[in-house]
Design a protein around this motif. Structure first.
Motif, PDB file in Angstrom:
ATOM      1  N   GLU A   1       0.844  -1.189   0.000  1.00 25.77           N
ATOM      2  CA  GLU A   1       0.000   0.000   0.000  1.00 25.77           C
ATOM      3  C   GLU A   1       0.884   1.245   0.000  1.00 25.77           C
ATOM      4  N   ASP A   2       0.585   2.172  -0.905  1.00 26.05           N
ATOM      5  CA  ASP A   2       1.286   3.446  -0.974  1.00 26.05           C
ATOM      6  C   ASP A   2       0.250   4.558  -0.946  1.00 26.05           C
ATOM      7  N   GLN A   3       0.473   5.550  -0.090  1.00 26.34           N
ATOM      8  CA  GLN A   3      -0.486   6.645   0.030  1.00 26.34           C
ATOM      9  C   GLN A   3       0.253   7.978   0.139  1.00 26.34           C
ATOM     10  N   LEU A   4      -0.227   8.955  -0.635  1.00 24.15           N
ATOM     11  CA  LEU A   4       0.242  10.327  -0.543  1.00 24.15           C
ATOM     12  C   LEU A   4      -0.931  11.210  -0.128  1.00 24.15           C
ATOM     13  N   TYR A   5      -0.684  12.211   0.725  1.00 18.11           N
ATOM     14  CA  TYR A   5      -1.764  13.112   1.104  1.00 18.11           C
ATOM     15  C   TYR A   5      -1.226  14.541   1.248  1.00 18.11           C
ATOM     16  N   TYR A   6      -2.148  15.494   1.084  1.00 15.56           N
ATOM     17  CA  TYR A   6      -1.810  16.909   1.214  1.00 15.56           C
ATOM     18  C   TYR A   6      -2.991  17.630   1.863  1.00 15.56           C
ATOM     19  N   THR A   7      -2.693  18.562   2.764  1.00 15.13           N
ATOM     20  CA  THR A   7      -3.723  19.353   3.436  1.00 15.13           C
ATOM     21  C   THR A   7      -3.301  20.820   3.476  1.00 15.13           C
ATOM     22  N   HIS A   8      -4.239  21.701   3.120  1.00  9.54           N
ATOM     23  CA  HIS A   8      -4.064  23.133   3.338  1.00  9.54           C
ATOM     24  C   HIS A   8      -5.106  23.563   4.359  1.00  9.54           C
ATOM     25  N   TYR A   9      -4.667  24.284   5.391  1.00 10.44           N
ATOM     26  CA  TYR A   9      -5.513  24.520   6.555  1.00 10.44           C
ATOM     27  C   TYR A   9      -5.346  25.949   7.050  1.00 10.44           C
TER      28      TYR A   9
ATOM     29  N   ASN B   1       2.450   7.424   3.479  1.00 10.33           N
ATOM     30  CA  ASN B   1       2.348   6.195   4.266  1.00 10.33           C
ATOM     31  C   ASN B   1       2.591   5.006   3.345  1.00 10.33           C
ATOM     32  N   GLY B   2       3.469   4.110   3.746  1.00 10.90           N
ATOM     33  CA  GLY B   2       3.734   2.907   2.971  1.00 10.90           C
ATOM     34  C   GLY B   2       3.677   1.679   3.858  1.00 10.90           C
ATOM     35  N   ARG B   3       3.128   0.592   3.317  1.00  6.19           N
ATOM     36  CA  ARG B   3       2.999  -0.638   4.099  1.00  6.19           C
ATOM     37  C   ARG B   3       3.235  -1.837   3.179  1.00  6.19           C
ATOM     38  N   LEU B   4       4.164  -2.691   3.565  1.00  2.00           N
ATOM     39  CA  LEU B   4       4.445  -3.923   2.837  1.00  2.00           C
ATOM     40  C   LEU B   4       4.148  -5.088   3.772  1.00  2.00           C
ATOM     41  N   SER B   5       3.257  -5.991   3.343  1.00  2.00           N
ATOM     42  CA  SER B   5       2.818  -7.104   4.203  1.00  2.00           C
ATOM     43  C   SER B   5       2.947  -8.428   3.477  1.00  2.00           C
ATOM     44  N   LYS B   6       3.159  -9.470   4.257  1.00  2.00           N
ATOM     45  CA  LYS B   6       3.175 -10.831   3.715  1.00  2.00           C
ATOM     46  C   LYS B   6       2.443 -11.754   4.663  1.00  2.00           C
TER      47      LYS B   6
ATOM     48  N   THR C   1       4.503  -7.347   8.684  1.00  2.00           N
ATOM     49  CA  THR C   1       4.242  -6.029   8.111  1.00  2.00           C
ATOM     50  C   THR C   1       5.399  -5.091   8.385  1.00  2.00           C
ATOM     51  N   LEU C   2       5.846  -4.425   7.328  1.00  2.00           N
ATOM     52  CA  LEU C   2       6.856  -3.383   7.429  1.00  2.00           C
ATOM     53  C   LEU C   2       6.231  -2.085   6.945  1.00  2.00           C
ATOM     54  N   GLY C   3       6.283  -1.055   7.763  1.00  2.00           N
ATOM     55  CA  GLY C   3       5.689   0.224   7.400  1.00  2.00           C
ATOM     56  C   GLY C   3       6.685   1.360   7.511  1.00  2.00           C
TER      57      GLY C   3
ATOM     58  N   ASN D   1       8.189  14.483  10.771  1.00  2.00           N
ATOM     59  CA  ASN D   1       8.118  13.223  11.500  1.00  2.00           C
ATOM     60  C   ASN D   1       8.350  12.087  10.521  1.00  2.00           C
ATOM     61  N   ALA D   2       9.485  11.395  10.665  1.00  2.00           N
ATOM     62  CA  ALA D   2       9.785  10.199   9.875  1.00  2.00           C
ATOM     63  C   ALA D   2       9.640   8.991  10.787  1.00  2.00           C
ATOM     64  N   ASN D   3       9.021   7.926  10.289  1.00  2.00           N
ATOM     65  CA  ASN D   3       8.783   6.770  11.147  1.00  2.00           C
ATOM     66  C   ASN D   3       8.888   5.477  10.363  1.00  2.00           C
ATOM     67  N   ALA D   4       9.130   4.414  11.084  1.00  2.00           N
ATOM     68  CA  ALA D   4       9.163   3.064  10.508  1.00  2.00           C
ATOM     69  C   ALA D   4       8.740   2.081  11.593  1.00  2.00           C
TER      70      ALA D   4
END
Length: 573
Positions: A385-393, A426-431, A443-445, A480-483
């Protein structure tokens, strides 16, 4: 026999046993979809010969059975049960379920972490209970309470699991995986305003209590709450509602494509909402809210699904605000320390519990979102799963909670204002690995979020809007970078889950920076004794970040306050 020879012999015996098991059993796999929209059905239950499994997000399932044929019973709350005889192992079959009646008898305590009984009951609540606002959506969550002050436009005060989570400081809130909480918000850390969400577009919601979920990061201390919007509509809808105090609401969801397009895996719809009310207070609230949402999904071949959505939201209101109880008792606008009435020109006279002291308070807010998500079923039970998002607030608030306590001449009115851009991935690789009738899900995210807050100001002002004093001002940059890595083993009546995540945060305010990393381990174990009772043990560490202004001002102290939790209990039906 030395240790090395013993190890080789053990591996040889395990290989022989695994080979015999594989020969004796056959793999049956399939996909469960909605017959009307052709969309995958998540968490549908599949039973055969005493074995069971649930479908994944993409509707897929897999079971190992003795013999080269079997009859599977497939059901999901709100759909008709269906019995399917499978005679071709390893050949994926598509099973379509039609809409059916809702029965509580179908609810069972499930051994699966991603399909517990609460998920089923949540779907039931969403179908049967009247919901016409994001506040109503939040009230559906067991154990979560909300309160609203300063008018209907602000984010709610959230109380959950013994936490006063303020506007979201200790509750991780998201929609379709996009964060709702605002870091370093001018009104409060973790500010989570859900008013951009149109209730008619929500298909499911998922929640969890405590810091026990590896894929949830910042603010997930008391728990998390995620809403998922519909990929497809079963029908279009237009509604008009009205009530006291000049209250009315118009909402609609319109399907844009034909039935033939749906059968080909293509869906598109738009939704809109307009709200207005003056409220019950002496000072008319003039609350206005406008929402617009659109979503397009497309099945790209057999194994890929593209989803694109966009929304925009704007609101404005005039709050009545809080008033002292002593002023209500006295029946005047306010009284001094000697009990004498004070007549204030900015207030409604006389005052009661529906009155106001400071009529200069007001608020405005806007939010525009865009999301793109690609879900792929890869070979050998891998998924991506690959997701990109953008918000203007934007956010503006005139607020006065102390009236004339600090400034007897001008009053204590404050002005808060910010404009923000938020980008994220957000990225998620699952098996899924099948070991006999046991399932191991790995799952690796990874994720990245960047907030750019332009000119957030917090000022003291006069009631005519004149500037008095700057409390805080200056651009804020926060990354914020996370894994994370998560392992879940389901075998028989047992489920064992373990994982850990790392978050690295960068704060910048007034060209001064601070960096901090935190590691959060998680562990969950469940034993499902029967379809009526389940025992569980949960333990984990979570955190919420602090405001960048406080982080820089405190020289990095208490940058990422941690929360530790442990739960031992049971679910019983």
């Amino acid at each position: 026999m030395n240790f090395l020879q013993l190890k080789k012999l053990t591996l040889l015996l395990l290989t022989i046993c695994a080979a015999q098991t594989a020969i004796a059993q056959h793999i049956f796999k399939g996909k469960v979809v909605d017959s009307a929209t052709n969309q995958p059905i998540e968490n549908a239950s599949v039973y055969a010969n005493g074995n069971s499994c649930i479908t994944s997000k993409s509707g897929n399932f897999q079971m190992m059975m003795p013999g080269d044929s079997c009859t599977m019973m497939v059901h999901c709350l709100g759909y008709q049960k269906k019995a399917v005889k499978l005679t071709k192992p390893r050949e994926r079959v598509v099973i379509a379920l039609g809409a059916g009646s809702i029965s509580l008898d179908e609810v069972k305590v499930s051994p699966h972490l991603s399909a517990n009984s609460f998920y089923t009951l949540s779907a039931l609540d969403l179908r049967l209970r009247p919901v016409n606002s994001s506040q109503d959506l939040m009230r559906l969550v067991p154990g979560l309470f909300i309160a609203q002050h300063m008018g209907g436009g602000k984010a709610e005060q959230i109380f959950v699991r013994g936490f006063d989570a303020d506007h979201g400081t200790d509750l991780n809130v998201s929609v379709d995986g996009m964060p709702v909480n605002m870091v370093s918000h001018i009104h409060g850390q973790g500010y989570a305003d859900l008013h951009f969400l149109i209730p008619e577009t929500v298909s499911t919601y998922d929640f969890g209590k405590g810091p026990y979920y590896t894929d949830k990061g910042d603010f997930a201390t008391a728990g998390y709450l995620n809403y998922t919007t519909k990929d497809a509509l079963d029908k279009s809808l237009i509604s008009l509602e009205g009530g006291r105090f000049n209250t009315f609401r118009a909402a609609g969801v319109i399907d844009l494509l034909s039935s033939k397009a749906k059968q080909n895996g293509e869906n598109a719809y738009i939704a809109g909402e307009y709200n207005y009310t003056n409220g019950p207070f002496a000072l008319a609230e003039h609350y206005k809210r406008f929402n617009l949402f659109g979503k397009y999904t497309k099945q790209l071949g057999q194994n890929n699904k593209l989803s694109i959505s966009a929304s925009t939201f704007s609101t404005s209101w005039i709050p009545s605000g809080e008033i002292p109880e002593r002023a209500v008792v006295a029946g005047t606008t306010a009284i001094d320390d000697n009990g004498n009435a004070i007549k204030l020109p900015i207030a409604a006279n006389p005052i009661n519990r529906f009155g106001t002291i400071d009529s200069a308070q007001s608020g405005k807010s806007t939010r525009t979102n865009a999301l793109v998500k690609l879900s792929s079923d890869l070979k050998n039970n891998w998924s991506l799963e690959d997701q990109l998002y953008y918000t203007h607030y934007t956010f503006q608030l005139h607020v006065n909670t102390t009236f004339f306590a600090d400034d007897n001449d001008n009053g204590d009115l404050k002005y808060q204002n910010e404009t923000r851009d938020m980008y994220g991935y957000n990225g998620r690789l699952s098996k899924r690995s099948y070991l006999g009738n046991a399932t191991l899900t790995s799952t690796l995210g990874i994720g990245e979020r960047q907030d750019r807050i332009y000119g957030p100001v917090y000022n003291s002002i006069t009631h005519s809007g004149g500037f008095l004093e700057s409390i805080s001002a200056g651009d804020v940059k926060e990354n914020n970078a996370n894994a994370y890595l998560d392992e879940t083993l389901e075998t028989g009546k047992w489920l064992i889950n373990a994982g850990a995540r790392i978050d690295y945060l960068h704060f910048n305010f007034h060209d001064t920076s601070q960096n901090k990393a935190i590691i959060s381990p998680k562990f969950n174990i469940q034993y499902t004794a029967s379809e009526q009772i389940q025992f569980y043990l949960k333990a984990g560490k979570g955190f919420h970040s602090n405001d960048a202004r406080a982080v820089i001002g405190n020289n990095g102290l208490q940058t990422l306050p941690a929360a530790y939790g442990a739960d031992l209990g049971l679910n019983w039906k």
